[in-house]
Scaffold this active site. Structure first.
Site, PDB file in Angstrom:
ATOM      1  N   ASP A  13       0.811  -1.226   0.000  1.00 57.20           N
ATOM      2  CA  ASP A  13       0.000   0.000   0.000  1.00 57.20           C
ATOM      3  C   ASP A  13       0.841   1.270   0.000  1.00 57.20           C
ATOM      4  OD1 ASP A  13      -2.187  -1.684   0.107  1.00 57.20           O
ATOM      5  OD2 ASP A  13      -2.288  -1.621   2.292  1.00 57.20           O
ATOM      6  N   HIS A  41      -4.772  -1.663  -5.660  1.00 58.28           N
ATOM      7  CA  HIS A  41      -3.946  -0.579  -6.200  1.00 58.28           C
ATOM      8  C   HIS A  41      -4.865   0.563  -6.612  1.00 58.28           C
ATOM      9  CE1 HIS A  41      -0.341  -3.432  -7.209  1.00 58.28           C
ATOM     10  NE2 HIS A  41      -0.672  -3.432  -5.939  1.00 58.28           N
TER      11      HIS A  41
END
Ligand code: GDP
Ligand code: IMO
Ligand code: MG
Length: 427
Positions: A13, A41
């Protein structure tokens, strides 16, 4: 470029999707090289806000060939759902290709993932995304996996699935779960073949041609080094290699073909899921990082664990990956902090370690911090390095020093253009 790997330098992340989307505006090809739809994503651009799980983040450029590479694991139902979402936003997915060698996340895999996770004791929970990633890679390693290319050969698919399903059904029965029927799975496979068959190819020739012709290729990693199966906090890790070493096998090109290795790195730390996380803050600063940074999982919505930047972990990440540059993200989140800390060592008893020890010892380390002055002004509108506040530049210099790699991009917002490309040489 021409071949640039984009890999997570922390616990996932970091903003990989955002960076790939930006760079893909000029890329000929983007290859996702490992993982599955455990990825989340996030991409924010003129088409909207997307949380991509398995579709490569280059999909928004119609002239970029997007490849779901041989090292990935693919849940066809979830892929089809994601393709619809992208197409509903007016984005063409015609240029998406699937490697025949990618493994299929079969319907029993997420179920087994969930059951195994539930069976673990509190402290042993990995906190998986329950997307079936571990069980699918386990079947791959045990050589009983089914691959996307198998869908194109129905007899072969059936012959391979039948004995595997018997074994998987025994596992389901052990947990008191209903068995899955071979006929139902074969029907499902036929649906997948009809919907996706035209995209399933040997991706090697197109990859080789792109590399030989010096086309611009991006290799998109999933997660980050700290959850790598070999170099992460085993067993609180994923089941593939997010490090650049995984990109060669997972995309299908030799190490010598990779020219640039960009580590994507957030200016602070976050982790989602279990396992030791030395810099975790359980105080007001941790909560502020989570709220200002909107740190909630893109796949599971879970609150992310937050902490200051970990300079020990980045040094480790940099050695394992050999970063040629960094893409630093979320600088704007620190705009609101008067004081910022960086972890520069791990204290164990009398000793201070400058390296990441293996999991059993990592559980007992205490972070040692240095303190930096904040800049207390907005960086979101900044597009040039020289226009950044002096204290922000000093902080970024320190990050670069700890990572032993120059900064190539600084992201100051989630949107595509909220980014500062850094001129060479690194200032
Ligand atoms: P990935 O898995 O590495 O692609 O990262 P995620 O998408 O899971 O998490 C990154 C989060 O930060 C997403 O919500 C992005 O929209 C957001 N983001 C990325 N870069 C920036 C930035 O520079 N500033 C801010 N405020 N948010 C960003
Ligand atoms: P992106 O690509 C953050 C974590 C899970 C769990 C561990 C294993 O968006 O950075 P898995 O489902 O892979 O078996 O879970 O890894 N995890 C992630 N954490 N970002 C991700 O992906 C993740 N994918 C898996 O929380 O601790
Ligand atoms: Mg993510």
């Amino acid at each position: 470029m021409p071949v640039t790997a984009i890999v997570g330098a922390q616990w996932g992340d970091e903003g990989k999707g955002r960076i790939v989307d930006y760079l893909a505006q000029r890329a000929d090809m983007v290859i996702r090289f490992q993982g599955g739809d455990n990825a989340g994503h996030t991409v924010v651009n003129e088409h909207g806000t997307f949380k991509l799980h398995i579709v490569p983040s280059g999909i928004f450029n119609p002239s970029t060939r997007c490849v779901v590479g041989p090292g990935t694991v693919v849940n066809p139902d979830n892929l089809l759902r994601e393709l619809s979402e992208v197409e509903d936003a007016g984005v063409s997915a015609d240029n998406l290709w699937l490697s025949e060698r990618a493994h299929i996340v079969m319907p029993y895999h997420p179920v087994i993932d969930g059951l195994q996770e539930q069976a673990r004791s509190e402290g042993a929970r990995i906190g998986t995304t329950k997307r079936g990633i571990g069980p699918t890679y386990a079947d791959k390693a045990a050589r009983r996996g089914l691959r996307l290319g198998d869908l194109l050969h129905p007899d072969w698919f059936k012959d391979r699935l039948a004995p595997v399903l018997e074994k998987r059904n025994r596992v389901l029965a052990e947990y008191g779960e209903p068995e899955m029927s071979l006929d139902a799975l074969l029907d499902k496979a036929e649906g997948w073949r009809n919907a996706l068959g035209h995209r399933i190819i040997d991706t090697l020739p197109m990859t080789r041609q792109a590399v030989r012709e010096d086309q611009r290729v991006l290799l998109e990693g999933q997660l980050g080094v700290m959850r790598d199966i070999d170099w992460g906090i085993y067993p609180f890790c994923t089941s593939s290699n997010p490090i650049v070493g995984g990109a060669c096998a997972g995309a299908g090109l030799p190490p010598t073909a990779i020219n640039n290795i960009i580590g994507v790195v957030k200016v602070y730390s976050t982790a989602v899921g279990g396992g030791p996380f030395p810099v975790e803050l359980e105080d007001a600063d941790g909560l502020r990082l989570r709220e200002i940074g909107n740190e909630y999982g893109a796949t599971t919505g879970r609150p992310r664990r937050c902490g200051w930047f970990d300079g020990v972990a980045i040094r480790y990440a940099s050695w394992i990956n050999g970063f040629t540059g960094l893409a630093v993200t979320k600088l704007d989140v620190l705009d609101h902090f008067e004081e910022i800390k960086i972890c520069t060592g791990y204290r164990v008893g009398e000793k201070v370690l400058d390296y990441v020890p293996d999991t059993p010892l990592l559980r007992h380390v205490e972070p040692v911090y240095e303190t930096w002055e904040g800049w207390m002004q907005s960086t979101r509108g900044v597009r040039n390095w020289d226009d950044l506040p002096k204290a922000a530049r000093a902080y970024l210099h320190r990050l670069s020093e700890l990572a032993d790699a120059p900064i190539r991009y600084v992201s100051v917002g989630a949107e595509r253009e909220e980014l500062i490309p850094i001129p060479t040489p690194w200032p």
